[in-house]
Structures are given as C-alpha cells and as structure tokens.
Design a protein around this motif. Structure first.
Motif, PDB file in Angstrom:
ATOM      1  N   PRO A 154       5.241  -5.933   0.292  1.00  0.00           N
ATOM      2  CA  PRO A 154       4.143  -6.642   0.955  1.00  0.00           C
ATOM      3  C   PRO A 154       2.817  -6.418   0.236  1.00  0.00           C
ATOM      4  O   PRO A 154       2.586  -5.373  -0.367  1.00  0.00           O
ATOM      5  N   ASP A 155       1.955  -7.411   0.310  1.00  0.00           N
ATOM      6  CA  ASP A 155       0.641  -7.331  -0.327  1.00  0.00           C
ATOM      7  C   ASP A 155      -0.178  -6.178   0.252  1.00  0.00           C
ATOM      8  O   ASP A 155      -0.153  -5.922   1.459  1.00  0.00           O
ATOM      9  N   THR A 156      -0.894  -5.453  -0.626  1.00  0.00           N
ATOM     10  CA  THR A 156      -1.746  -4.351  -0.178  1.00  0.00           C
ATOM     11  C   THR A 156      -3.196  -4.514  -0.596  1.00  0.00           C
ATOM     12  O   THR A 156      -4.053  -3.783  -0.113  1.00  0.00           O
ATOM     13  N   ASP A 157      -3.472  -5.455  -1.516  1.00  0.00           N
ATOM     14  CA  ASP A 157      -4.836  -5.542  -2.054  1.00  0.00           C
ATOM     15  C   ASP A 157      -5.511  -6.880  -1.802  1.00  0.00           C
ATOM     16  O   ASP A 157      -6.613  -7.124  -2.315  1.00  0.00           O
TER      17      ASP A 157
ATOM     18  N   GLU B 275       3.169  -8.277  -3.631  1.00  0.00           N
ATOM     19  CA  GLU B 275       2.636  -7.476  -4.717  1.00  0.00           C
ATOM     20  C   GLU B 275       3.221  -7.945  -6.048  1.00  0.00           C
ATOM     21  O   GLU B 275       4.316  -8.529  -6.105  1.00  0.00           O
TER      22      GLU B 275
ATOM     23  N   GLU C 216      -4.493   2.174  -6.499  1.00  0.00           N
ATOM     24  CA  GLU C 216      -5.524   2.679  -5.584  1.00  0.00           C
ATOM     25  C   GLU C 216      -5.518   4.198  -5.510  1.00  0.00           C
ATOM     26  O   GLU C 216      -6.538   4.814  -5.220  1.00  0.00           O
TER      27      GLU C 216
ATOM     28  N   SER D 183      -0.933  -0.919  -5.008  1.00  0.00           N
ATOM     29  CA  SER D 183      -0.920   0.224  -4.089  1.00  0.00           C
ATOM     30  C   SER D 183      -0.932   1.544  -4.850  1.00  0.00           C
ATOM     31  O   SER D 183      -1.573   2.522  -4.426  1.00  0.00           O
TER      32      SER D 183
END
Length: 369
Positions: free
Chosen positions: A118-121, A132, A146, A143
């Motif tokens: 899943p997208d984190t940014d 992602e 970061e 992720s």
C-alpha cells in the motif's frame, strides 16, 4: 559454421557456462563496466562513483558503530539495482533525471511481484498514490527511505533520486545498528535485509568482490624484464573495446562475424581475449598462436589442480567448458599477481583488470617467460 568460428577465435562463454558476475575494471573508457584511473569510470558514471565514495566518508556521522563500509559494497548494490543509473543525466549536485522508478507493487504480477504494498508517501517519492514502487539508483521503497534517508549534499532535502543522498541512505541501511561489514556473514545479512533473496545476495557479492579486487590495482614493483613488458603492454590497452576476432601482434584491429551470441566485431577496432595475449607477448618478442586453446600448448603448462596460487605474473590463465580437457578452452587472460588478470572478457566490454575468479571453468595456466 558457428562452431568453427568459436574454435577459431575464443573468448565468449559457450552455452552452459554460467558467468554471473563480470568484474568492473580499471579502464579509461566510458563504457564496459569498469573503474578507471584517477577516479573516472567506465560503466560507473564518474558522478556515481563520487557519490559512493562520499557516502563512505559521511556514514560514520549517522552510524558511529558501523565498521567496514566500503564503496565497492555500494557499487555492487547499485550495479544490480540500476546499473549505476546508466542512461540517466546526473547533475553536478547529484540529481538524477529522468527519475528511476521500479514496477508498481500492486500485486499485478508485473516484474514478478504478487504482493500488494500500500502507498505510504502519497506519491511524494514514487509519483503515484495507487501503491508503492521502488525509487532511485538504490531502489528504496518510500517507507524504507523515510527511516534511513539523510541529506548528503547540504540542501536540507533527503532525496532518494539524488545520487549522494541515495548512496548515503544505502550505507546507513546496510550498517544497521553497527554491523561489521568486514565479516562475510554480517555483509550477507545486510544484503539479505536489502533484498531477501539468496540469488540476489550472490549476485551482489560477486560484484562487490570484483570491485574490491580492482580497487587494489596490480602491484608490479617486483616484476621486471620481459614479464613486465608483457604486463605493461596488456595494461596499456585498458579501455579498448572488445572485438570478436580483433587484435594481433601489432595491436588492436577490426574483428570478424560472429560470436556464438551473434555479436560481430567487423565494425569494432579492438581485441578479443587471445588477440590481446598475442599483442602483449609480441611486445616481448614472443609469438603466440591466435587461438586460446592452442596457446595452452605453449610453454610450461600449469595444471588447474595446483590452484591459482601456482600462477606467477606474466602467466597465461585459461578457462574451459570442461576443465581438464584443453580442447574446450574458451578463454585466456594474463595474470598480473594478487588474484588479478588483464582480460578482454566478452562482447560489449573493454580490456580491463579482472579477478581470476571472474570467469568460470578455471583450467590452469602456461608460463612462457
């Protein structure tokens, strides 16, 4: 016809010979996978090599307990992850354009991925909020970035698409809480953390070992006479392109068509493996046959059973499809000492300095001087 050409020339690995990692070498050319004299690079863009070395200088500020971080480790990963960002523009400040994106990790199966990340940014680094994807020359997931991203260039932005920042982030990640990367087991553990695949680890380790061997360079202080003449003649050709069938006693030449892989040397002025050895030994007044397998019949044969420790500078080094059967010899190099040889490896590369174990099927050597 292909079989006859293979027997008549040499140097490209025959079918069934797995060579998983070719060395990057010292050379003055700008292609072919090597590191050149004076910090320029072939295969490693000079700006990327600068980033790797810069990261080594800075990583101690972020992971003080880290030991053994070396630029060949970073180069090995970047080689596998992005081929050192080759084909991109790298600005003076290290920004890489166009940006490097991996496949979208949405479970579609593209690129072999079947797991959804899943997208984190929100698309900040990977340009999409749908899922992602790995980014930059070291292929960080947003992720992960970061947690390890740091500003290496002083612009107060930690950007995985910047060579300096990305190399420093990779060094920090590999160091963990303070690994000793001089220890093979800890280096392997770091690479497994980077990519949990034994095949990946073996591939990267192969490149690390080759870059490490090349970084040391040949030591010729105790090499004299005709042996030195041969080695210096071969080394002087570093950076000259590989050409199937190219090279003779006078120097580089246009080759012929075609290698077992279909690569023609007719438009390339350079050397193949046995062409290079013919040229180098001619400078010391020694005439060699043109084919690698027949060169094994000249001089004092050094059996493969004695191991590479039996080799001395100036010896020919052979590789065979079936070690012990000289008729299957497909490659030859010139040993320079300390586990290294001058080598014209294969189409698409250049004459360069390789580790002896860069090729498969070690078949011993021959001493002519």
């Amino acid at each position: 016809m292909a079989a006859l050409l293979f027997a008549a020339v040499c140097c490209a690995a025959p079918a069934g010979i797995a060579i998983t990692a070719y060395v990057a070498l010292k050379t003055g050319a700008q292609n072919g996978g090597g590191i050149a004299e004076g910090g320029t690079a072939a295969g490693i863009p000079p700006r990327m090599l600068t980033a790797y070395k810069k990261a080594i200088q800075q990583v101690g500020k972020h992971v003080p307990k880290c030991r053994g971080m070396r630029w060949p480790i970073l180069a090995g990963i970047a080689k596998v992850e992005s081929h050192h960002a080759t084909g991109r523009n790298i600005t003076d400040n290290g920004d890489i354009r166009p940006k490097i994106y991996g496949v979208l990790l949405n479970g579609s199966g593209a690129g072999g991925n079947t797991t959804v990340f899943p997208d984190t940014d929100g698309g900040k680094w990977d340009g999409t909020a749908n899922a992602e994807r790995a980014v930059g020359p070291f292929q960080f997931l947003p992720s992960t970035w970061e947690g390890v991203g740091e500003d290496a260039g002083g612009d107060k932005i930690a950007d995985p698409h910047n060579a300096d920042d990305a190399a420093l982030g990779a060094a920090i990640y590999l160091c963990g809480n303070g690994r000793d990367l001089t220890k093979r087991d800890q280096l392997k553990a770091a690479l497994l953390q980077y990519n949990h695949s034994n095949e990946y680890v073996a591939n990267v380790l192969g490149w690390i070992d080759q870059y490490t061997a090349v970084a040391k360079g040949p030591d010729l202080k105790d090499v004299t006479g005709k042996v030195r003449t041969v080695i210096e003649a071969a080394l002087s050709q570093r950076g000259v392109p590989y050409s199937w069938g190219g090279g003779n006693a006078s120097g580089k030449s246009y080759g012929i068509c075609c290698s077992p892989g279909g690569k023609s040397g007719t438009s390339i002025k350079g050397f193949d493996c046995s062409g290079l050895t013919v040229y180098a030994f001619a400078q010391a007044g020694v005439t060699l046959p043109r084919v690698a397998s027949t060169q094994a019949g000249v001089g004092q044969r050094i059996p493969a059973s004695l191991g590479t420790s039996a080799l001395k500078p100036g010896d020919l080094v052979f590789y065979a499809g079936i070690p012990g059967r000289d008729s299957t010899i497909y490659h030859v190099g010139i040993y320079v000492g300390h586990g290294q040889m001058v080598n014209a490896p294969r189409p698409g590369t250049v004459v360069r300095l390789d580790a002896v174990n860069a090729m498969s099927g070690y078949a011993g050597g021959a001493r002519l001087l």
